[in-house]
Design a protein around this motif. Structure first.
Motif, short mmCIF file in Angstrom:
data_model
loop_
_atom_site.label_atom_id
_atom_site.label_comp_id
_atom_site.label_asym_id
_atom_site.label_seq_id
_atom_site.Cartn_x
_atom_site.Cartn_y
_atom_site.Cartn_z
N CYS A 260 -2.46 4.27 9.57
CA CYS A 260 -3.91 4.17 9.70
C CYS A 260 -4.44 5.58 9.92
CB CYS A 260 -4.28 3.27 10.88
SG CYS A 260 -6.06 3.23 11.21
N GLU A 261 -5.44 5.97 9.14
CA GLU A 261 -5.97 7.32 9.22
C GLU A 261 -6.96 7.49 10.37
OE1 GLU A 261 -6.81 9.24 5.40
OE2 GLU A 261 -5.85 7.49 4.48
N CYS A 262 -7.19 6.43 11.13
CA CYS A 262 -8.07 6.51 12.29
C CYS A 262 -7.24 6.61 13.57
CB CYS A 262 -9.00 5.29 12.32
SG CYS A 262 -10.20 5.33 13.66
N CYS A 263 -6.35 5.65 13.80
CA CYS A 263 -5.57 5.61 15.04
C CYS A 263 -4.13 6.09 14.86
CB CYS A 263 -5.56 4.19 15.62
SG CYS A 263 -4.56 3.01 14.67
N GLY A 264 -3.68 6.24 13.62
CA GLY A 264 -2.30 6.67 13.38
C GLY A 264 -1.28 5.55 13.47
N GLY A 265 -1.77 4.31 13.64
CA GLY A 265 -0.87 3.16 13.74
C GLY A 265 -0.13 2.90 12.45
N GLU A 266 1.03 2.32 12.58
CA GLU A 266 1.87 2.03 11.42
C GLU A 266 1.43 0.73 10.76
OE1 GLU A 266 5.63 2.02 13.44
OE2 GLU A 266 5.87 4.18 13.14
N ILE A 267 1.41 0.74 9.43
CA ILE A 267 1.08 -0.44 8.63
C ILE A 267 2.31 -0.77 7.81
CG2 ILE A 267 -0.47 -1.39 6.87
CD1 ILE A 267 -2.54 0.77 7.77
N TYR A 268 2.81 -2.00 8.00
CA TYR A 268 4.06 -2.41 7.36
C TYR A 268 3.80 -3.26 6.12
CZ TYR A 268 6.23 -0.76 11.61
OH TYR A 268 6.65 0.04 12.64
N GLU A 269 4.80 -3.34 5.27
CA GLU A 269 4.72 -4.15 4.07
C GLU A 269 4.27 -5.57 4.42
OE1 GLU A 269 7.48 -5.61 0.32
OE2 GLU A 269 8.22 -4.04 1.65
N GLY A 270 3.28 -6.07 3.69
CA GLY A 270 2.77 -7.41 3.91
C GLY A 270 1.60 -7.48 4.88
N GLU A 271 1.34 -6.41 5.62
CA GLU A 271 0.20 -6.41 6.54
C GLU A 271 -1.08 -6.07 5.79
OE1 GLU A 271 1.93 -5.31 10.90
OE2 GLU A 271 1.31 -3.63 9.67
N ILE A 272 -2.18 -6.54 6.32
CA ILE A 272 -3.49 -6.27 5.72
C ILE A 272 -4.00 -4.92 6.22
CG2 ILE A 272 -5.91 -7.02 5.66
CD1 ILE A 272 -4.85 -9.90 5.84
N TYR A 273 -4.56 -4.14 5.31
CA TYR A 273 -5.24 -2.90 5.68
C TYR A 273 -6.46 -2.78 4.78
CZ TYR A 273 -3.64 -0.36 1.52
OH TYR A 273 -3.43 0.06 0.24
N TYR A 274 -7.33 -1.84 5.10
CA TYR A 274 -8.56 -1.68 4.34
C TYR A 274 -8.67 -0.25 3.84
CZ TYR A 274 -9.65 -6.10 6.48
OH TYR A 274 -9.60 -7.41 6.86
N GLU A 275 -9.01 -0.12 2.55
CA GLU A 275 -9.27 1.19 1.97
C GLU A 275 -10.78 1.35 1.94
OE1 GLU A 275 -8.72 3.67 -2.16
OE2 GLU A 275 -7.43 1.96 -1.81
#
Length: 70
Positions: A28-43
């Motif tokens: 995550c470019e805001c908090c630096g949290g890890e995003i794993y395969e299959g998780e939802i993220y937003y561009e």
């Protein structure tokens, strides 16, 4: 590669104590949290990748309700 003697699978089932730790596919470019395969993220429009929690905070900060001028 041989079959695991705990879960009896090749490769190990993700629940097996012998399974390799999952690697993040994005940060995550805001908090630096890890995003794993299959998780939802937003561009975002500016190209930033945000986790769900950061996107929710962003959305709350930018929420507006349209009102008719009168």
């Amino acid at each position: 590669m041989s079959m695991c003697d705990v879960c009896m699978q090749t490769p190990c089932d993700y629940r097996c104590p012998n399974a390799a730790l999952a690697q993040p596919v994005l940060l995550c470019e805001c908090c630096g949290g890890e995003i794993y395969e299959g998780e939802i993220y937003y561009e975002c429009v500016d190209g930033m990748d945000l986790c769900e929690a950061c996107f929710d905070r962003w959305r709350e900060q930018h929420y507006k309700e349209a009102e008719a001028e009168g």
